[in-house]
Motif scaffolding. Structure first.
Motif, PDB file in Angstrom:
ATOM      1  N   UNK A 149     -48.071   9.428  32.400  1.00 34.46           N
ATOM      2  CA  UNK A 149     -48.488  10.730  32.923  1.00 34.46           C
ATOM      3  C   UNK A 149     -47.865  11.793  32.016  1.00 34.46           C
ATOM      4  N   UNK A 150     -48.675  12.332  31.133  1.00 32.60           N
ATOM      5  CA  UNK A 150     -48.160  13.275  30.139  1.00 32.60           C
ATOM      6  C   UNK A 150     -47.892  14.666  30.675  1.00 32.60           C
ATOM      7  N   UNK A 151     -48.509  15.005  31.826  1.00 33.80           N
ATOM      8  CA  UNK A 151     -48.301  16.332  32.391  1.00 33.80           C
ATOM      9  C   UNK A 151     -48.835  16.345  33.817  1.00 33.80           C
ATOM     10  N   UNK A 196     -50.954  18.104  37.097  1.00 36.19           N
ATOM     11  CA  UNK A 196     -52.299  18.681  37.200  1.00 36.19           C
ATOM     12  C   UNK A 196     -52.243  20.200  37.353  1.00 36.19           C
ATOM     13  N   UNK A 197     -51.656  20.857  36.369  1.00 32.27           N
ATOM     14  CA  UNK A 197     -51.520  22.310  36.410  1.00 32.27           C
ATOM     15  C   UNK A 197     -52.745  22.956  35.766  1.00 32.27           C
ATOM     16  N   UNK A 198     -52.648  24.188  35.296  1.00 31.48           N
ATOM     17  CA  UNK A 198     -53.802  24.886  34.724  1.00 31.48           C
ATOM     18  C   UNK A 198     -53.559  25.195  33.249  1.00 31.48           C
ATOM     19  N   UNK A 199     -54.573  25.757  32.607  1.00 27.74           N
ATOM     20  CA  UNK A 199     -54.475  26.050  31.174  1.00 27.74           C
ATOM     21  C   UNK A 199     -53.355  27.035  30.866  1.00 27.74           C
ATOM     22  N   UNK A 200     -53.114  27.966  31.787  1.00 25.55           N
ATOM     23  CA  UNK A 200     -52.060  28.956  31.567  1.00 25.55           C
ATOM     24  C   UNK A 200     -50.703  28.299  31.421  1.00 25.55           C
ATOM     25  N   UNK A 201     -50.534  27.156  32.051  1.00 28.76           N
ATOM     26  CA  UNK A 201     -49.249  26.447  32.003  1.00 28.76           C
ATOM     27  C   UNK A 201     -49.341  25.148  31.212  1.00 28.76           C
ATOM     28  N   UNK A 202     -50.204  25.149  30.206  1.00 30.42           N
ATOM     29  CA  UNK A 202     -50.311  24.073  29.214  1.00 30.42           C
ATOM     30  C   UNK A 202     -50.569  22.693  29.836  1.00 30.42           C
ATOM     31  N   UNK A 203     -51.603  22.602  30.661  1.00 31.25           N
ATOM     32  CA  UNK A 203     -51.880  21.323  31.327  1.00 31.25           C
ATOM     33  C   UNK A 203     -52.271  20.226  30.330  1.00 31.25           C
ATOM     34  N   UNK A 204     -52.779  20.614  29.160  1.00 31.56           N
ATOM     35  CA  UNK A 204     -53.220  19.620  28.187  1.00 31.56           C
ATOM     36  C   UNK A 204     -52.106  19.159  27.250  1.00 31.56           C
ATOM     37  N   UNK A 205     -50.944  19.770  27.348  1.00 30.07           N
ATOM     38  CA  UNK A 205     -49.821  19.375  26.492  1.00 30.07           C
ATOM     39  C   UNK A 205     -49.225  18.060  26.996  1.00 30.07           C
ATOM     40  N   UNK A 206     -49.112  17.092  26.109  1.00 32.80           N
ATOM     41  CA  UNK A 206     -48.475  15.813  26.445  1.00 32.80           C
ATOM     42  C   UNK A 206     -46.969  15.961  26.228  1.00 32.80           C
ATOM     43  N   UNK A 207     -46.221  16.081  27.320  1.00 38.08           N
ATOM     44  CA  UNK A 207     -44.786  16.360  27.225  1.00 38.08           C
ATOM     45  C   UNK A 207     -43.983  15.112  26.859  1.00 38.08           C
ATOM     46  N   UNK A 208     -44.562  13.940  27.032  1.00 40.70           N
ATOM     47  CA  UNK A 208     -43.799  12.698  26.856  1.00 40.70           C
ATOM     48  C   UNK A 208     -43.189  12.582  25.461  1.00 40.70           C
ATOM     49  N   UNK A 209     -43.881  13.048  24.442  1.00 44.37           N
ATOM     50  CA  UNK A 209     -43.343  12.917  23.082  1.00 44.37           C
ATOM     51  C   UNK A 209     -42.841  14.243  22.514  1.00 44.37           C
ATOM     52  N   UNK A 210     -42.652  15.238  23.384  1.00 41.48           N
ATOM     53  CA  UNK A 210     -42.176  16.554  22.915  1.00 41.48           C
ATOM     54  C   UNK A 210     -40.655  16.642  23.028  1.00 41.48           C
ATOM     55  N   UNK A 211     -39.975  17.182  22.005  1.00 40.71           N
ATOM     56  CA  UNK A 211     -38.509  17.296  22.053  1.00 40.71           C
ATOM     57  C   UNK A 211     -38.050  18.323  23.075  1.00 40.71           C
ATOM     58  N   UNK A 212     -37.088  17.925  23.902  1.00 41.66           N
ATOM     59  CA  UNK A 212     -36.503  18.818  24.905  1.00 41.66           C
ATOM     60  C   UNK A 212     -34.986  18.596  24.905  1.00 41.66           C
ATOM     61  N   UNK A 213     -34.250  19.598  25.365  1.00 38.50           N
ATOM     62  CA  UNK A 213     -32.793  19.482  25.443  1.00 38.50           C
ATOM     63  C   UNK A 213     -32.427  18.338  26.382  1.00 38.50           C
ATOM     64  N   UNK A 214     -31.487  17.502  25.950  1.00 45.79           N
ATOM     65  CA  UNK A 214     -31.197  16.254  26.667  1.00 45.79           C
ATOM     66  C   UNK A 214     -30.330  16.420  27.908  1.00 45.79           C
ATOM     67  N   UNK A 215     -29.629  17.544  28.034  1.00 44.37           N
ATOM     68  CA  UNK A 215     -28.709  17.650  29.167  1.00 44.37           C
ATOM     69  C   UNK A 215     -27.677  16.534  29.114  1.00 44.37           C
ATOM     70  N   UNK A 216     -27.448  15.881  30.248  1.00 42.58           N
ATOM     71  CA  UNK A 216     -26.420  14.825  30.333  1.00 42.58           C
ATOM     72  C   UNK A 216     -26.991  13.425  30.153  1.00 42.58           C
ATOM     73  N   UNK A 217     -28.247  13.319  29.740  1.00 41.66           N
ATOM     74  CA  UNK A 217     -28.904  12.023  29.735  1.00 41.66           C
ATOM     75  C   UNK A 217     -28.341  11.078  28.683  1.00 41.66           C
ATOM     76  N   UNK A 218     -27.560  11.609  27.702  1.00 43.76           N
ATOM     77  CA  UNK A 218     -26.969  10.765  26.665  1.00 43.76           C
ATOM     78  C   UNK A 218     -25.599  10.214  27.050  1.00 43.76           C
ATOM     79  N   UNK A 219     -25.030  10.671  28.165  1.00 44.63           N
ATOM     80  CA  UNK A 219     -23.681  10.243  28.542  1.00 44.63           C
ATOM     81  C   UNK A 219     -23.521   8.726  28.676  1.00 44.63           C
ATOM     82  N   UNK A 220     -24.506   8.019  29.241  1.00 40.32           N
ATOM     83  CA  UNK A 220     -24.328   6.551  29.322  1.00 40.32           C
ATOM     84  C   UNK A 220     -24.181   5.885  27.967  1.00 40.32           C
TER      85      UNK A 220
END
Length: 755
Positions: A288-290, A292-316
Motif C-alpha cells: 500500500x503505497x499511499x 486513499x487521499x486526494x490529488x492535493x495531498x499527493x495520493x499518487x505518490x508511492x511513499x514506500x520507496x521515498x526517503x524520510x527521517x528515520x526517528x528512532x527506528x534505527x535504535x535496534x
C-alpha cells in the motif's frame, strides 16, 4: 505475413500470486487492450465458433461455401449484407488495420489466412482473435471486455455473458452495452438458441441464460494495488506481470489503511504507507503505497520507496551491533542523565531521566539519551559501517555528516529498505535455527514482488553475515516488550495474542511516524505522515503508526516465537541490579543466557565492598573502629549524577553511608553539575512585573551532607548543604560557575546569559 502479427501497445496488468487481477494501466493509445493471452475459456470459445465460424476446425483458413453465399447475397442486394470471413481471416484483417474492405483486400486476406493456418495452430489463431477483437468503445480483447462489462475474469463468465461478448465484435460500433439493447439482446438470444439446438447447453441453462440482464455500462477496472502497478509499469510497461501479492491480504490492508486515514485526516494527517513481507521467501505480500487521499495531498505518490527521517527506528540496529561486538549485555545498566555533546543536547521524549536504565529497557522504551551515549561509546563510524552493510540506499553521506543525531533521525531511509533489513535479521535467526547453526552469505538481499523470482540466499557458512544469531534474538526479546498502543496493552495475558518484536519512530517536528514489527514469518512496516513534510501534533509512532501495524498483524496467521540460538549463547551468572556479569561483590545473581561475545564484558563495576560499623550506619576503617566490630558488606553504588536521578525512580535504592567523623583516610568524593550544561546559552525571561527570573544551578554530590561553596566569576554567592541548588540572577554575558566543597574538591562550568 509479418513475423509479429500485432504490434499495438497493450495495457500493463498486474495479478496476484493466484492470477487474480489487481490492477491495470491503460495502453498508450488509450485502449483497454490487455497483453496477449493464450488461454481462452471453453464457454467463450464455443460461443465465438458457433457465432462466427462453425467450421473453424475443418477449413484451411477460408470457407468456400460461406464465401459463395456471401457473394450471392451481396450481389443480389447490391450492397454488403453478409460477410464470408472465417475467424482466421478476421485475425488477418485485425492485424492489417486501416485497409479498405474491397474484394481485392478480401483476396489478400484469404491468401494470408492460409499462410497463417500453416504457421499457427487453431488454438493460437483463436487466442489471436480473442486478444485483439474490438468489443466496443475503447475495449479490445476478451480479457479487458470481461472486466469492463462484467467485472470479473473471462473464465468466470456464464453462458449468457460469454454469448454477449461473442456477438459484440461482429458490430462493435453499433452494439455497445447500454445502447442498442434490443439488437444486442436479439443477437445474444439467437446464439443461445443455437447452442440449445446443437445440444451444447440444456433447456434449463437456456431458460436461465435468456433471463440474465445485459450489461448497462462499463465497470472501472480493479485498482487494488495502484502504487505497485506504478512501480511495475516503470520496468514492465505493457506486460502482464504476476506478482507475489495475496489479493485477500492486500484488500484487508487497504481497508485498514482507509479506516485509519478517515481518522487521521481529521488531524490533517493525510498519507499512510504499509508494506508486508514474507520472511522466509522475502516476497511482498501486501503493498500500500499511499492512503486513499486526494490529488492535493499527493495520493499518487508511492511513499514506500521515498526517503524520510528515520526517528528512532534505527535504535535496534545499534543495540544489536553492541551486543554482537560484546560491548554490552542485554540488561547492562546505561546512563540516562542530562548530557551534552558539544552543541548537541539530546533529550528523552518525556523530558525526564532515569539516572541508570537497563539497555534492553532503554531500547523498548526508546529512550533518546541512553541511545546517543551508547552511540558515542560504540563509535559513530563503526555504527555507520553496520548501516552501510544493511544497504540502506538513502544513507548517502559519511558518518560525520550525520553526527550523533544519526540514531535519533538525523539520517533518512525508506520503508522498503527498513522492512528489508528487519526481514534479513529475522531470516538470519530462522536459518541459523533451521540449519546446523549456519548462516547464509546473501541474507541481506532485496525482496521481490515478482512471482517468478525466487530469492537466492547464497551459500551456507559458519561465519555470520552481519549480526550473530544470539544478538538478533536478544534484540528481539527486548523489542517484544515495547509498550503496545492503547487497547492492546495486556496482550501477554491472552493465549491467542501474537508475540511481535516491534519498534516505533517519530522524527523531529512530528513529521514522520514509523512502526515496524516482525514475527518468525512476517515483517510489517508502516509509515504515517504528510508527503509534503508538514508536521502535525500527535504524529507519533506509537499513536498513529502502531495501531495500523497491529491491525495488519491481526489479519495474518499466528507465528511461533523465534527459537533460542543456543549454539551462539552461554549461560552465566548475571548481577541482577546492574545487568553486568556478576562479580564477587554482587549479592543478587541470576543465571542468564548471553551472546558468546558478551563473555568479554567486564564484571559489575557498581558493586563494591564497604566496611561499616556494627549498626551499618557509617563507613569505618581500622583508624576508628576495632576490626572485630567492622561489618563487611557489598553495596550497590552509582556515580553521583546517575544516582541523583536513579533515586527518584527507584525508592529502594540506598545511598552509600558516609564515613564516621572520627575516621581517617581518603574518602572518594565526587560532584557533578546537573544544570547548567557545558557552554549553555541561557535566556532568562521576565515576569509580568518586569523582574527577570532566577537561574537555578544544581549539582549532585556523592556526600550530600557536605557543605558546598558557590562562586560566580570568583565572587562568592553562597553555600548549600544536603540539597545543592543555588538561585542566582547573573548579568548578560559569559560567566564561570565554580563550586568547591569543604574538602577542597572543585568543579567548574561556563555559561552565557543572553537577553
Amino acid at each position: 505475413m509479418p513475423r509479429q502479427l500485432f504490434k499495438d501497445p497493450t495495457a500493463t496488468v498486474i495479478t496476484s500470486s493466484n492470477n487474480e487481477l489487481l490492477g491495470a494501466m491503460i495502453a498508450k493509445d488509450g485502449q483497454w487492450r490487455f497483453p496477449h493471452n493464450d488461454s481462452i475459456p471453453d464457454k467463450f470459445k464455443t460461443c465465438i465458433i458457433q457465432f462466427e465460424d462453425e467450421y473453424f476446425y475443418k477449413h484451411p483458413g477460408f470457407n468456400p461455401v460461406s464465401i459463395f453465399k456471401a457473394l450471392r447475397d451481396n450481389i443480389s442486394s447490391g450492397d454488403v449484407k453478409r460477410g464470408g470471413s472465417t475467424l482466421t481471416q478476421q485475425v488477418v484483417r485485425l492485424s492489417r488495420k486501416g485497409q479498405s474492405r474491397t474484394y481485392f483486400e478480401k483476396f489478400k486476406e484469404l491468401i494470408l489466412a492460409t499462410r497463417l493456418e500453416f504457421r499457427a495452430s487453431k488454438e493460437k489463431i483463436l487466442s489471436y482473435y480473442s486478444s485483439n477483437a474490438p468489443f466496443g468503445g475503447n475495449v479490445v480483447g476478451l480479457d479487458a471486455a470481461s472486466w469492463r462489462y462484467f467485472n470479473r475474469e473471462a473464465n468466470e463468465l456464464s453462458w449468457a455473458e460469454s454469448a454477449t461478448l461473442a456477438v459484440l465484435p461482429n458490430a462493435p460500433s453499433l452494439i455497445y452495452p447500454g445502447k442498442n439493447q434490443e439488437r444486442l439482446l436479439t443477437k445474444r438470444n439467437t446464439l443461445l438458441k443455437k447452442l440449445l439446438q446443437n445440444k451444447i447447453i440444456d433447456s434449463l441453462t437456456y431458460d436461465l441464460s435468456i433471463a440474465e440482464e445485459l450489461p448497462q455500462k462499463p465497470y472501472a477496472l480493479p485498482q487494488i494495488a495502484p502504487h505497485l502497478l506504478q512501480k511495475v509499469t516503470q520496468s514492465y510497461y505493457g506486460k502482464r506481470i504476476k506478482t507475489t501479492l495475496k489479493k485477500s491480504l492486500q484488500e484487508q490492508t487497504n481497508r485498514i489503511v482507509s479506516n485509519h486515514y478517515n481518522q487521521l485526516s481529521q488531524n490533517e494527517i493525510y498519507n499512510i504507507a504499509v508494506l508486508v513481507l514474507d520472511v522466509k521467501t522475502r516476497k511482498v505480500l501486501a503493498y500500500v503505497g499511499n492512503s486513499p487521499t486526494d490529488n492535493e495531498h499527493q495520493k499518487d505518490v508511492d511513499v514506500i520507496d521515498k526517503p524520510r527521517s528515520t526517528g528512532s527506528i534505527l535504535k535496534p540496529f545499534l543495540y544489536a551491533a553492541m551486543l554482537d561486538a560484546g560491548d554490552i549485555l542485554p540488561n547492562t545498566l546505561v546512563a540516562d542523565v542530562p548530557s551534552q555533546f558539544g552543541s548537541y543536547n539530546p533529550e528523552n521524549f518525556d523530558k525526564e531521566y532515569d539516572g541508570a536504565v537497563p539497555a534492553s529497557r532503554a531500547l523498548s522504551r526508546s529512550l533518546n539519551v541512553p541511545a546517543v551515549r551508547l552511540l558515542q561509546e560504540f563509535g559513530l563510524d563503526r555504527f555507520h559501517h553496520y548501516l552501510e552493510a544493511l544497504k540502506l540506499k538513502d544513507l548517502k553521506y559519511n558518518a560525520n555528516h550525520y553526527g550523533l543525531s544519526l540514531i535519533l533521525g538525523g539520517a533518512e531511509s525508506n520503508l522498503w529498505d527498513l522492512c528489508k533489513s528487519y526481514a534479513a535479521l529475522s531470516s538470519t535467526l530462522n536459518h541459523f535455527n533451521d540449519t546446523s547453526s549456519e548462516y547464509f552469505t546473501n541474507e541481506f538481499c532485496e525482496p521481490t514482488f515478482l512471482a517468478d523470482n525466487d530469492i537466492d540466499f547464497g551459500k551456507k557458512t559458519s561465519e555470520k553475515t552481519l549480526f550473530d544469531a544470539a544478538s538478533i534474538y536478544l534484540t528481539y526479546e527486548s523489542l517484544k516488550n515495547v509498550n503496545r498502543p492503547e487497547g492492546d496493552e495486556n496482550w501477554e495475558f491472552f493465549d491467542s495474542s501474537k508475540q511481535i518484536a516491534w519498534k516505533t519512530g517519530t522524527s523531529f517536528g512530528f513529521r514522520d511516524a514509523w512502526a515496524i514489527g516482525t514475527t518468525k514469518d512476517y515483517v510489517i512496516g508502516v509509515w504515517v505522515g504528510n508527503a509534503d513534510g508538514e508536521g502535525r501534533p500527535g504524529l507519533v509512532g506509537v499513536q498513529t503508526a502502531a495501531p495500523i501495524l497491529f491491525d495488519v498483524f491481526d489479519v495474518l496467521p499466528n507465528s511461533n516465537w523465534f527459537s533460542k540460538p543456543f549454539d551462539e549463547m552461554q549461560e552465566v551468572d548475571i548481577c541482577t541490579k546492574s545487568g553486568y556479569r556478576a562479580s564477587v561483590n554482587c549479592e543478587e545473581k541470576e543465571q542468564k543466557f548471553i551472546q558468546l561475545s558478551g563473555l568479554k564484558t567486564q564484571p559489575c563495576p557498581y558493586h563494591v565492598l564497604v566496611h561499616l560499623d556494627r549498626n551499618e550506619q557509617y563507613q569505618v576503617n581500622s583508624s576508628c573502629e576495632d576490626l572485630g566490630n567492622i561489618t563487611h558488606k557489598t553495596w550497590f553504588v552509582l556515580p553521583p549524577l546517575m544516582e541523583y536521578y536513579y533515586k527518584s525512580k527507584n525508592p529502594f535504592y540506598k545511598s552509600l553511608p558516609q564515613f564516621r567523623s572520627d575516621c581517617l583516610g581518603d574518602n572518594a568524593i565526587s560532584m557533578q553539575f546537573i544544570y547548567p550544561k557545558e557552554n549553555n546559552s541561557i535566556f532568562l525571561p521576565k515576569d509580568f512585573d518586569g523582574k527577570r527570573n532566577e537561574l537555578i544551578l544544581k549539582i549532585a554530590h556523592s556526600k550530600p551532607e557536605t557543605i558546598v561553596f558557590w562562586y560566580i566569576n570568583e565572587t562568592f554567592v553562597g553555600t548549600t548543604k544536603d540539597i545543592h541548588d543555588m538561585a542566582i540572577i547573573p548579568k548578560q554575558g559569559k560567566h564561570w560557575i565554580t563550586v568547591v566543597d569543604e574538602f577542597g574538591n572543585e568543579a567548574k562550568r561556563q555559561i552565557e546569559i543572553s537577553q
